[in-house]
Design a protein around this motif. Structure first.
Motif, PDB file in Angstrom:
ATOM      1  N   PRO A 228      -9.075 -45.653  91.956  1.00 57.80           N
ATOM      2  CA  PRO A 228      -8.159 -44.674  91.347  1.00 57.80           C
ATOM      3  C   PRO A 228      -8.352 -43.283  91.930  1.00 57.80           C
ATOM      4  N   PRO A 230      -6.913 -39.839  90.344  1.00 60.98           N
ATOM      5  CA  PRO A 230      -6.090 -39.022  89.442  1.00 60.98           C
ATOM      6  C   PRO A 230      -5.808 -37.653  90.045  1.00 60.98           C
ATOM      7  N   GLU A 250      -1.610 -40.865  88.195  1.00 60.07           N
ATOM      8  CA  GLU A 250      -2.477 -41.813  88.895  1.00 60.07           C
ATOM      9  C   GLU A 250      -1.612 -43.001  89.337  1.00 60.07           C
ATOM     10  N   SER A 253      -4.210 -46.796  92.073  1.00 59.64           N
ATOM     11  CA  SER A 253      -5.208 -47.766  91.648  1.00 59.64           C
ATOM     12  C   SER A 253      -4.665 -49.191  91.675  1.00 59.64           C
ATOM     13  N   ALA A 257      -5.702 -48.685  86.767  1.00 60.25           N
ATOM     14  CA  ALA A 257      -6.861 -48.065  86.125  1.00 60.25           C
ATOM     15  C   ALA A 257      -6.562 -47.756  84.670  1.00 60.25           C
ATOM     16  N   THR A 259      -6.663 -44.932  82.237  1.00 57.94           N
ATOM     17  CA  THR A 259      -6.665 -43.468  82.345  1.00 57.94           C
ATOM     18  C   THR A 259      -6.620 -42.842  80.962  1.00 57.94           C
ATOM     19  N   SER A 304      -9.982 -41.793  85.240  1.00 54.00           N
ATOM     20  CA  SER A 304      -9.359 -43.079  85.568  1.00 54.00           C
ATOM     21  C   SER A 304     -10.436 -44.022  86.079  1.00 54.00           C
TER      22      SER A 304
END
Length: 430
Positions: A228, A230, A250, A253, A257, A259, A304
């Motif tokens: 990830p 972010p 994000e 990923s 992920a 988050t 994340s």
């Protein structure tokens, strides 16, 4: 394409023998015949030695499928199922729906009766590829990978492999291509992996094998793992008593992920309530803080995490008091006023530029009249003040005479002023 012909060997056939009243039962065996749609298939009933049954009948699901005396036809084209002289059931072309359990009964010389049981499987290969998926576990460092190929018959052979490109810098061995993580003959294959076996840039691939597929044509599904990342704006501003929204995005990923927004790293994630409002739209995670006070000033974290790694991005929230905004508003107003006044003055000066240049800043100079020099550029231009012309000069010195008229002042230009007189023109030799 040539059709394949499958013949079930008698040693794998399920044959149960019941003799007449003077015979006893024989032990039973089993067989399975697998074919693809369009194949020619023979299901054996009795092939012991060189004995030929005098009469054979076949059943499927309680209904008669064929007899050595007559054979059903397929739409008038000819018999698709036919019982041959040796008692075997012949499929001219196997189709979907022919799969099932078939039973036969053969009458042998000596008033003996044989019965057999054969299971026919018709292979079915879906046109679509297998589907790869993942399932997050309670432990964020682990993940379950699933590979499913629904509608395939019989069950395919599935295999999870791990591929990874070699490090372009040459440091370390990144090449794990072809490593088998799990395999099995099933329609769905799951494998559990932890963070120690995963890395960014890895490709996890599911390969499907089936008896109806030629080598090298195995369908696959795959995905490449990514950690990830972010993304947030590092600085945000808010006013006391108002509200502010912090946004985190994000999108990189794989697998997705988990988050969340945090206020302090050591504490728990922020939860919805009177103070905080959390929302998500696609890959955008928003945190709205209402009724902002000076206590809300500080650093917020967008965290994340997926099975590969944990990443976080920071945003600092600065809170301004109401008085700060009042001074800023006054300053902006004064600056706008100064700019406006300057623009008006500049416009006035530009509109009266000829007066400023010839007669002073606000018009002609007051007092006595001035000397005016009349210059004519062309004959087409209209001359508003008559000027006496002098005879041409024949002097070889090319002397030029300019006649200068002295105009009366503004006070003497009235139509009713009888004392106004015209002064004699002055001649200047150049």
């Amino acid at each position: 394409m040539m059709r394949r012909t499958l013949v079930a060997v008698c040693v794998f056939a399920t044959v149960a023998v019941w003799a007449s009243e003077d015979t006893s039962e024989s032990p039973a065996e089993s067989t399975v015949v697998t074919a693809s749609p369009g194949d020619i298939v023979l299901l054996p009933c009795y092939s012991e030695g060189s004995v030929t049954p005098s009469h054979t009948r076949w059943w499927k699901d309680g209904g008669e499928a064929g007899s050595s005396e007559a054979a059903p036809t397929d739409g008038g084209v000819g018999p698709r199922l036919q019982v041959l002289g040796d008692g075997s059931l012949n499929f001219r072309t196997v189709a979907e729906g022919d799969e099932g359990v078939y039973r036969c009964q053969a009458t042998l010389p000596g008033n003996m009766t044989w019965q057999a049981r054969v299971k026919l499987q018709v292979a079915n290969v879906p046109a679509r590829h297998p589907e790869c998926s993942w399932l997050q576990s309670e432990d964020s460092t682990q993940v379950r990978l699933g590979c499913a190929w629904a509608g395939c018959y019989p069950d395919p052979g599935l295999r999870w492999t791990q591929e990874r490109k070699r490090d372009p810098s040459g440091d370390g061995d990144w090449d794990r291509g072809g490593r088998v993580l799990a395999s099995g003959v099933t329609s769905v294959l799951w494998v559990a992996l932890n963070r120690s076996l995963l890395g960014g840039g890895q490709t996890l691939r599911c390969v499907a094998q089936h008896l109806a597929l030629a080598a090298g044509r195995e369908p696959t599904c795959a995905f490449t793992l990514e950690a990830p990342r972010p993304e947030v704006s590092p600085l945000a501003w808010a006013q006391e008593g108002g509200s502010v929204t912090l946004v985190c995005t994000e999108v990189t990923s794989v697998p997705p992920a988990d988050t969340a927004w945090w206020r302090d790293v050591g504490s728990a994630a922020l939860a919805p309530g009177p103070k905080y409002a959390l929302s998500r739209e696609g890959a955008t995670y928003s945190l709205t803080i209402t009724n902002v006070t000076q206590d809300d000033r500080g650093t917020y974290f967008c965290r994340s995490e997926n099975p590969l790694a944990l990443r976080q991005a920071e945003v600092y929230l600065s809170v301004r008091a109401s008085s700060d905004y009042t001074g800023a508003i006054i300053g902006v107003f004064i600056a706008a006023l100064i700019v406006g006044v300057a623009a008006v003055v500049a416009k006035l000066l530009f509109a009266n530029r000829h007066r400023v240049c010839l007669g002073g800043p606000f018009g002609p100079l007051q007092g006595g009249g001035g000397d005016v020099l009349n210059l004519v550029e062309s004959d087409e231009e209209q001359i508003f003040q008559a000027v006496a012309r002098l005879p041409p000069i024949t002097d070889v010195r090319h002397t030029t005479l300019v006649q200068i008229h002295r105009l009366p002042s503004g006070e003497q230009e009235g139509a009713g002023n009888e004392n106004a007189r015209e002064e004699a023109p002055d001649l200047v030799t150049l």
